[in-house]
Design an enzyme around this catalytic site. Structure first.
Site, PDB file in Angstrom:
ATOM      1  N   TRP A   9       0.818  -1.216   0.000  1.00  0.00           N
ATOM      2  CA  TRP A   9       0.000   0.000   0.000  1.00  0.00           C
ATOM      3  C   TRP A   9       0.855   1.272   0.000  1.00  0.00           C
ATOM      4  O   TRP A   9       0.311   2.385  -0.037  1.00  0.00           O
ATOM      5  CB  TRP A   9      -0.950  -0.002   1.213  1.00  0.00           C
ATOM      6  CG  TRP A   9      -1.986  -1.089   1.142  1.00  0.00           C
ATOM      7  CD1 TRP A   9      -2.242  -1.921   0.088  1.00  0.00           C
ATOM      8  CD2 TRP A   9      -2.918  -1.455   2.171  1.00  0.00           C
ATOM      9  NE1 TRP A   9      -3.266  -2.782   0.404  1.00  0.00           N
ATOM     10  CE2 TRP A   9      -3.703  -2.517   1.669  1.00  0.00           C
ATOM     11  CE3 TRP A   9      -3.173  -0.997   3.479  1.00  0.00           C
ATOM     12  CZ2 TRP A   9      -4.716  -3.123   2.423  1.00  0.00           C
ATOM     13  CZ3 TRP A   9      -4.170  -1.601   4.220  1.00  0.00           C
ATOM     14  CH2 TRP A   9      -4.937  -2.654   3.694  1.00  0.00           C
ATOM     15  N   LYS A  10       2.149   1.113   0.085  1.00  0.00           N
ATOM     16  CA  LYS A  10       3.089   2.254   0.070  1.00  0.00           C
ATOM     17  C   LYS A  10       2.590   3.362   1.000  1.00  0.00           C
ATOM     18  O   LYS A  10       2.089   3.069   2.087  1.00  0.00           O
ATOM     19  CB  LYS A  10       3.275   2.780  -1.358  1.00  0.00           C
ATOM     20  CG  LYS A  10       3.505   1.693  -2.391  1.00  0.00           C
ATOM     21  CD  LYS A  10       4.068   2.254  -3.665  1.00  0.00           C
ATOM     22  CE  LYS A  10       3.988   1.231  -4.769  1.00  0.00           C
ATOM     23  NZ  LYS A  10       4.923   1.477  -5.834  1.00  0.00           N
ATOM     24  N   HIS A  62      12.959  -2.581  -1.137  1.00  0.00           N
ATOM     25  CA  HIS A  62      12.057  -2.125  -2.215  1.00  0.00           C
ATOM     26  C   HIS A  62      12.756  -1.021  -3.001  1.00  0.00           C
ATOM     27  O   HIS A  62      13.490  -0.209  -2.434  1.00  0.00           O
ATOM     28  CB  HIS A  62      10.739  -1.607  -1.617  1.00  0.00           C
ATOM     29  CG  HIS A  62       9.703  -1.340  -2.664  1.00  0.00           C
ATOM     30  ND1 HIS A  62       9.693  -0.174  -3.396  1.00  0.00           N
ATOM     31  CD2 HIS A  62       8.670  -2.090  -3.124  1.00  0.00           C
ATOM     32  CE1 HIS A  62       8.685  -0.234  -4.265  1.00  0.00           C
ATOM     33  NE2 HIS A  62       8.053  -1.373  -4.112  1.00  0.00           N
ATOM     34  N   GLU A  93      11.356  -7.011  -9.256  1.00  0.00           N
ATOM     35  CA  GLU A  93      10.585  -5.826  -9.640  1.00  0.00           C
ATOM     36  C   GLU A  93      11.470  -4.878 -10.452  1.00  0.00           C
ATOM     37  O   GLU A  93      12.226  -4.075  -9.868  1.00  0.00           O
ATOM     38  CB  GLU A  93      10.112  -5.082  -8.384  1.00  0.00           C
ATOM     39  CG  GLU A  93       9.226  -5.897  -7.484  1.00  0.00           C
ATOM     40  CD  GLU A  93       8.324  -4.996  -6.663  1.00  0.00           C
ATOM     41  OE1 GLU A  93       7.108  -5.060  -6.853  1.00  0.00           O
ATOM     42  OE2 GLU A  93       8.836  -4.205  -5.852  1.00  0.00           O
ATOM     43  N   GLY A 129       4.847   1.221 -10.990  1.00  0.00           N
ATOM     44  CA  GLY A 129       3.994   2.406 -11.004  1.00  0.00           C
ATOM     45  C   GLY A 129       3.936   3.120 -12.336  1.00  0.00           C
ATOM     46  O   GLY A 129       3.485   4.264 -12.409  1.00  0.00           O
ATOM     47  N   GLY A 142      -0.020  -0.099  -6.630  1.00  0.00           N
ATOM     48  CA  GLY A 142      -1.194   0.765  -6.766  1.00  0.00           C
ATOM     49  C   GLY A 142      -2.529   0.033  -6.728  1.00  0.00           C
ATOM     50  O   GLY A 142      -3.453   0.437  -6.006  1.00  0.00           O
TER      51      GLY A 142
HETATM   52  C1  PEP Z   1       5.428  -2.102  -5.890  1.00  0.00           C
HETATM   53  O1  PEP Z   1       5.291  -1.108  -5.229  1.00  0.00           O
HETATM   54  O2  PEP Z   1       6.111  -3.032  -5.446  1.00  0.00           O
HETATM   55  C2  PEP Z   1       4.786  -2.197  -7.199  1.00  0.00           C
HETATM   56  C3  PEP Z   1       4.990  -3.262  -7.924  1.00  0.00           C
HETATM   57  O3  PEP Z   1       3.990  -1.133  -7.593  1.00  0.00           O
HETATM   58  P1  PEP Z   1       2.963  -1.072  -8.845  1.00  0.00           P
HETATM   59  O4  PEP Z   1       2.169  -2.368  -8.828  1.00  0.00           O
HETATM   60  O5  PEP Z   1       2.131   0.113  -8.576  1.00  0.00           O
HETATM   61  O6  PEP Z   1       3.780  -0.987 -10.082  1.00  0.00           O
END
Ligand code: PEP
Length: 248
Positions: free
Chosen positions: A8-9, A93, A164, A170, A228
Site C-alpha cells: 500500500w506504500k 524495495h 521488480e 507504477g 497501486g
Molecule cells: C510495488 O510497489 O512493489 C509495485 C509493484 O507497484 P505497482 O504495482 O504500482 O507498479
C-alpha cells in the site's frame, strides 16, 4: 499455490487503511490456492493486523529498522512489527533503494534483522532502465543478490524474493511475462549458490486484474507483488479472485 502481496506504500492514510482491511476481512479466498498479505503504512499496521487477524490476509511491514530498540528517531524495528502481529517484511524495495538511498549493506542488515525477529523477508531486486539499456540487467541483479545473501548469518527460516524491474513500478509499463519468466528462472539458478532452500520468487511492476494471469500462469513465477492496484478494493479483490479461481 500463488502468492499475492499488496504494497500500500504511502497511498493510504490510517482510516483508509483500516477501512480497506475491514473490507478485505470480509472476503473469502481459498488459501490452498492463494497466499495473501498486505503491507500498510507503519502507522496503520497494528490496527490492520488486528482487523485481518482471522482473515485470509497476513500483514507485513513496508520497511524495518535493523536494531531492535534504542535511540533511532523515526525508526520502527523488525521486532516491533513482529510484536504487533506482522508476518512479513519488504526489504530493499526500489523506492527505499532509490528515493531513500538505501545501500546494499543496509538492505542486508534489514534482511538479517527481519529473520532474527521472526518475520519472513521479501527481498526486492530489480534493474533500472539504464541498466537495461547498458545491458547490465543481470550484473545489477547478481550484485543485489550477492550482497543480500553471501555468507548470510541466519540461514534458516523462510524468505521470498520479488523481482521488480524499477522501470515497471507504477508506470503501467509491465515487464513482458516471457521476460519475467526468463529472469525469475535465472534468479532461481543464481540463488542455488547460497543454499537458501526453496525461495519463492514473485514478479512485481504494474500488475493489474487484467494482466495478472499472464504472470501467475507461468509455473516459475510464484506470485505477484502489487502496488497501486492493491489499494483499490474492487480491483484488488478481482485480481485475487481471478487467480483464486484458476489454480490448485
Ligand atoms: C510495488 O510497489 O512493489 C509495485 C509493484 O507497484 P505497482 O504495482 O504500482 O507498479
Amino acid at each position: 499455490m500463488k502468492y499475492i502481496f499488496g504494497n500500500w506504500k504511502m497511498y493510504l492514510g490510517y482510516s483508509e487503511s483500516v477501512d480497506l482491511a475491514k473490507d478485505l476481512a470480509l472476503q473469502n479466498f481459498d488459501t490452498q490456492k492463494v497466499s495473501l498479505a498486505v503491507f500498510p503504512a507503519a502507522i496503520a499496521s497494528k490496527t490492520v493486523a488486528d482487523e485481518l487477524q482471522n482473515s485470509n490476509f497476513a500483514v507485513g511491514a513496508q520497511d524495518v529498522m535493523w536494531l531492535p530498540s534504542g535511540a533511532y528517531t523515526g525508526a520502527v524495528s523488525a521486532q516491533m512489527f513482529k510484536d504487533i502481529g506482522c508476518r512479513y517484511a519488504l526489504v530493499g524495495h526500489s523506492e527505499r533503494r532509490h528515493i531513500f538511498e538505501e545501500h546494499s549493506d543496509t538492505v542486508r542488515k534489514k534482511l538479517e534483522a527481519s529473520r532474527e525477529a521472526g518475520l519472513i523477508p521479501v527481498l526486492c531486486v530489480g534493474e533500472t532502465k539504464e541498466d537495461t539499456e547498458q545491458d547490465k540487467r543481470q550484473y545489477r541483479l547478481k550484485k543485489q543478490l550477492m550482497s543480500a545473501f553471501e555468507g548470510l548469518r541466519l540461514n534458516s527460516g523462510s524468505m521470498l524474493i520479488a523481482y521488480e524491474p524499477v522501470w515497471a513500478i507504477g508506470t503501467g509499463d509491465a515487464c513482458l511475462p516471457q521476460d519475467a519468466e526468463d529472469i525469475i528462472g535465472w534468479i532461481k539458478q543464481e540463488i542455488v549458490h547460497y543454499s537458501l532452500g526453496n525461495v519463492p520468487v514473485l514478479y512485481g511492476g504494474s500488475v493489474t486484474a487484467q494482466n495478472v494471469l499472464s504472470y501467475t500462469s507461468i509455473s516459475d513465477i510464484d506470485g505477484v507483488l502489487v502496488g497501486g492496484v492493491s489499494t483499490k478494493k474492487d480491483e484488488f479483490t478481482s485480481l485475487i479472485r481471478s487467480v483464486n479461481n484458476l489454480y490448485v
